[in-house]
Write a protein that holds these residues in place. Structure first.
Motif, PDB file in Angstrom:
ATOM      1  N   TRP A 190       0.856  -1.158   0.063  1.00 56.60           N
ATOM      2  CA  TRP A 190       0.040  -0.133   0.147  1.00 56.60           C
ATOM      3  C   TRP A 190       0.677   1.247  -0.020  1.00 56.60           C
ATOM      4  O   TRP A 190       0.568   2.259  -0.854  1.00 56.60           O
ATOM      5  CB  TRP A 190      -0.877  -0.024   1.132  1.00 56.60           C
ATOM      6  N   PHE A 191       2.053   1.267   0.770  1.00 57.69           N
ATOM      7  CA  PHE A 191       2.836   2.437   0.970  1.00 57.69           C
ATOM      8  C   PHE A 191       3.586   2.531  -0.392  1.00 57.69           C
ATOM      9  O   PHE A 191       3.840   3.694  -0.775  1.00 57.69           O
ATOM     10  CB  PHE A 191       3.595   2.419   2.146  1.00 57.69           C
ATOM     11  N   ASP A 192       3.994   1.348  -1.023  1.00 56.36           N
ATOM     12  CA  ASP A 192       4.633   1.608  -2.548  1.00 56.36           C
ATOM     13  C   ASP A 192       3.789   2.252  -3.489  1.00 56.36           C
ATOM     14  O   ASP A 192       4.178   3.294  -4.245  1.00 56.36           O
ATOM     15  CB  ASP A 192       4.982   0.161  -2.939  1.00 56.36           C
ATOM     16  N   GLU A 197       2.047   7.156  -6.461  1.00 62.31           N
ATOM     17  CA  GLU A 197       0.924   7.687  -6.726  1.00 62.31           C
ATOM     18  C   GLU A 197       0.330   6.836  -7.765  1.00 62.31           C
ATOM     19  O   GLU A 197      -0.477   7.306  -8.816  1.00 62.31           O
ATOM     20  CB  GLU A 197       1.293   9.083  -7.628  1.00 62.31           C
ATOM     21  N   THR A 198       0.179   5.513  -7.569  1.00 61.06           N
ATOM     22  CA  THR A 198      -0.588   4.621  -8.239  1.00 61.06           C
ATOM     23  C   THR A 198      -1.649   3.884  -7.473  1.00 61.06           C
ATOM     24  O   THR A 198      -1.904   2.735  -8.030  1.00 61.06           O
ATOM     25  CB  THR A 198       0.595   3.367  -8.868  1.00 61.06           C
ATOM     26  N   ALA A 199      -1.803   4.280  -6.501  1.00 66.50           N
ATOM     27  CA  ALA A 199      -2.829   3.743  -5.590  1.00 66.50           C
ATOM     28  C   ALA A 199      -4.208   3.533  -6.206  1.00 66.50           C
ATOM     29  O   ALA A 199      -4.788   2.319  -6.098  1.00 66.50           O
ATOM     30  CB  ALA A 199      -3.012   4.293  -4.258  1.00 66.50           C
ATOM     31  N   LYS A 204      -8.478   0.823  -8.137  1.00 71.30           N
ATOM     32  CA  LYS A 204     -10.029   1.088  -8.372  1.00 71.30           C
ATOM     33  C   LYS A 204     -10.524  -0.133  -9.045  1.00 71.30           C
ATOM     34  O   LYS A 204     -11.804  -0.385  -8.604  1.00 71.30           O
ATOM     35  CB  LYS A 204      -9.939   2.189  -9.489  1.00 71.30           C
ATOM     36  N   PRO A 205      -9.864  -0.909  -9.892  1.00 66.65           N
ATOM     37  CA  PRO A 205     -10.627  -2.255 -10.609  1.00 66.65           C
ATOM     38  C   PRO A 205     -10.810  -3.444  -9.420  1.00 66.65           C
ATOM     39  O   PRO A 205     -11.738  -4.123  -9.647  1.00 66.65           O
ATOM     40  CB  PRO A 205      -9.364  -2.828 -11.348  1.00 66.65           C
ATOM     41  N   ILE A 206     -10.161  -3.191  -8.221  1.00 68.18           N
ATOM     42  CA  ILE A 206     -10.226  -4.138  -7.310  1.00 68.18           C
ATOM     43  C   ILE A 206     -11.158  -3.719  -6.027  1.00 68.18           C
ATOM     44  O   ILE A 206     -12.374  -4.742  -5.812  1.00 68.18           O
ATOM     45  CB  ILE A 206      -8.838  -4.424  -6.490  1.00 68.18           C
ATOM     46  N   ASN A 207     -11.175  -2.599  -5.781  1.00 69.03           N
ATOM     47  CA  ASN A 207     -12.401  -2.047  -4.626  1.00 69.03           C
ATOM     48  C   ASN A 207     -13.039  -0.884  -5.028  1.00 69.03           C
ATOM     49  O   ASN A 207     -13.549  -0.502  -4.053  1.00 69.03           O
ATOM     50  CB  ASN A 207     -11.544  -2.199  -3.359  1.00 69.03           C
ATOM     51  N   GLY A 208     -12.731  -0.155  -6.227  1.00 64.34           N
ATOM     52  CA  GLY A 208     -13.353   0.915  -6.456  1.00 64.34           C
ATOM     53  C   GLY A 208     -13.120   2.190  -6.038  1.00 64.34           C
ATOM     54  O   GLY A 208     -13.715   3.386  -6.151  1.00 64.34           O
ATOM     55  N   SER A 210     -11.484   5.525  -5.820  1.00 65.30           N
ATOM     56  CA  SER A 210     -11.403   6.799  -6.727  1.00 65.30           C
ATOM     57  C   SER A 210     -11.350   8.210  -6.075  1.00 65.30           C
ATOM     58  O   SER A 210     -10.597   9.044  -6.963  1.00 65.30           O
ATOM     59  CB  SER A 210     -12.712   6.710  -7.681  1.00 65.30           C
ATOM     60  N   ASP A 211     -11.407   8.286  -4.817  1.00 64.96           N
ATOM     61  CA  ASP A 211     -11.354   9.496  -4.280  1.00 64.96           C
ATOM     62  C   ASP A 211      -9.987   9.718  -3.577  1.00 64.96           C
ATOM     63  O   ASP A 211      -9.536   8.976  -2.700  1.00 64.96           O
ATOM     64  CB  ASP A 211     -12.473   9.702  -3.141  1.00 64.96           C
ATOM     65  N   LYS A 212      -8.970  10.830  -3.970  1.00 66.76           N
ATOM     66  CA  LYS A 212      -7.828  10.862  -3.271  1.00 66.76           C
ATOM     67  C   LYS A 212      -7.985  11.028  -1.864  1.00 66.76           C
ATOM     68  O   LYS A 212      -7.079  10.890  -1.161  1.00 66.76           O
ATOM     69  CB  LYS A 212      -7.322  12.160  -4.282  1.00 66.76           C
ATOM     70  N   ARG A 213      -9.071  11.796  -1.481  1.00 62.57           N
ATOM     71  CA  ARG A 213      -9.088  11.847  -0.127  1.00 62.57           C
ATOM     72  C   ARG A 213      -9.227  10.575   0.784  1.00 62.57           C
ATOM     73  O   ARG A 213      -8.912  10.689   1.844  1.00 62.57           O
ATOM     74  CB  ARG A 213     -10.559  12.750   0.369  1.00 62.57           C
ATOM     75  N   ASN A 214      -9.529   9.423   0.078  1.00 58.47           N
ATOM     76  CA  ASN A 214      -9.620   8.213   0.808  1.00 58.47           C
ATOM     77  C   ASN A 214      -8.214   7.538   0.873  1.00 58.47           C
ATOM     78  O   ASN A 214      -8.003   6.703   1.508  1.00 58.47           O
ATOM     79  CB  ASN A 214     -10.506   7.340  -0.106  1.00 58.47           C
ATOM     80  N   LEU A 215      -7.183   8.238   0.418  1.00 57.28           N
ATOM     81  CA  LEU A 215      -5.764   7.826   0.419  1.00 57.28           C
ATOM     82  C   LEU A 215      -5.231   8.007   1.861  1.00 57.28           C
ATOM     83  O   LEU A 215      -4.367   7.159   2.408  1.00 57.28           O
ATOM     84  CB  LEU A 215      -4.749   8.393  -0.361  1.00 57.28           C
ATOM     85  N   LEU A 216      -5.776   8.937   2.583  1.00 52.07           N
ATOM     86  CA  LEU A 216      -5.294   9.046   3.970  1.00 52.07           C
ATOM     87  C   LEU A 216      -6.329   8.206   4.972  1.00 52.07           C
ATOM     88  O   LEU A 216      -7.542   8.219   4.736  1.00 52.07           O
ATOM     89  CB  LEU A 216      -5.497  10.353   4.445  1.00 52.07           C
ATOM     90  N   TRP A 217      -5.618   7.621   5.826  1.00 50.08           N
ATOM     91  CA  TRP A 217      -6.303   6.903   6.999  1.00 50.08           C
ATOM     92  C   TRP A 217      -7.057   7.945   7.665  1.00 50.08           C
ATOM     93  O   TRP A 217      -6.816   8.912   8.161  1.00 50.08           O
ATOM     94  CB  TRP A 217      -5.430   6.121   7.638  1.00 50.08           C
ATOM     95  N   PRO A 218      -8.064   7.301   8.412  1.00 49.29           N
ATOM     96  CA  PRO A 218      -8.815   8.160   9.367  1.00 49.29           C
ATOM     97  C   PRO A 218      -8.146   8.333  10.858  1.00 49.29           C
ATOM     98  O   PRO A 218      -7.298   7.527  11.074  1.00 49.29           O
ATOM     99  CB  PRO A 218     -10.290   7.613   9.488  1.00 49.29           C
ATOM    100  N   ILE A 219      -8.241   9.480  11.575  1.00 46.20           N
ATOM    101  CA  ILE A 219      -7.856   9.581  12.668  1.00 46.20           C
ATOM    102  C   ILE A 219      -8.781   8.868  13.710  1.00 46.20           C
ATOM    103  O   ILE A 219     -10.041   8.947  13.825  1.00 46.20           O
ATOM    104  CB  ILE A 219      -7.724  11.101  13.226  1.00 46.20           C
TER     105      ILE A 219
END
Length: 237
Positions: A190-192, A197-199, A204-208, A210-219
């Motif tokens: 995941w960190f790779d 910048e290929t997350a 997307k084909p695996i779990n959909g 699509s939102d860059k905001r979702n790349l950060l984990w929740p606090i």
């Protein structure tokens, strides 16, 4: 995100220069995890019979392990890669056991916790991180030397820049491929993807995704309650 490739190389060189660290032979590859405390291990969390871990449950609980190699991952492994049969049970049409952390032929279906250490950082990871940094700085000679150290151990032919380009799209792509196989199931992928910048394109084909905001984990909610100055990341508000 700032790309601190030069600093990454500097830090990696300090680790690589330390004589206590060395790649193990391919014959001992599984023992990095099975026995622990190998010359390749840099940081691992130790367990024993008194303080065990649940690694067995995730990867080798009979025919019902929680994590198994995907069809795509299996297809990505190059022919004659000596790691393949050390990663998972190649005898099954639909592999349900990962050998990597327990050794080939592991057949313990017990759900009881194990005493195996969890390896978090090892020399192969650092070598490939350094190779990636060199590749991004357009230093192919240094990058290929490090990449091929890992490939040679796995019984694979060495790559030059042209072969890396034709087979994996780029030198960086060849290094990321090598990381995906060498470090599979170790928690680095995941960190790779984030770092390169290929997350989104990969996931997307695996779990959909699509939102860059979702790349950060929740606090975590507990941290938010302890510190009112913290604000939850936007995607999770």
């Amino acid at each position: 995100m700032a790309k601190k490739y030069a600093q990454a190389i500097e830090m990696a060189e300090k680790v690589i220069a330390d004589p206590q660290y060395a790649l193990v032979p391919i014959e001992d590859w599984n023992n990095i995890f099975v026995k622990g405390s190998s010359t390749e291990s840099i940081f691992e969390v130790g367990y024993n019979e008194v303080q065990p871990n649940n690694l067995r449950v995730w990867y080798a609980n009979g025919s019902d392990s929680d994590y198994v190699p995907s069809v795509g991952f299996i297809a990505s492994i190059e022919p004659d890669d000596l790691r393949k049969a050390r990663i998972y049970d190649v005898s099954q049409v639909q592999p349900r056991k990962i050998w990597k952390f327990f050794g080939q032929g592991f057949n313990d279906e017990s759900p009881e916790p194990s005493a195996g250490n969890i390896v978090l950082t090892r020399l192969a990871d650092i070598l490939l991180l350094k190779a990636e940094a060199h590749a991004n700085l357009n230093q192919p000679v240094e990058a290929l030397d490090l990449l091929n150290r890992i490939r040679i151990r796995a019984g694979l032919p060495v790559l030059d820049q042209n072969k890396a380009q034709s087979e994996f799209g780029s030198l960086v792509g060849s290094i990321l491929h090598e990381r995906s196989v060498e470090l599979c199931f170790e928690g680095h992928r995941w960190f790779d993807l984030l770092r390169n910048e290929t997350a989104i394109s990969t996931m997307k084909p695996i779990n959909g995704l699509s939102d860059k905001r979702n790349l950060l984990w929740p606090i975590h909610e507990g941290e938010l309650l302890k510190n009112p100055n913290l604000q939850q990341n936007e995607f999770y508000r």
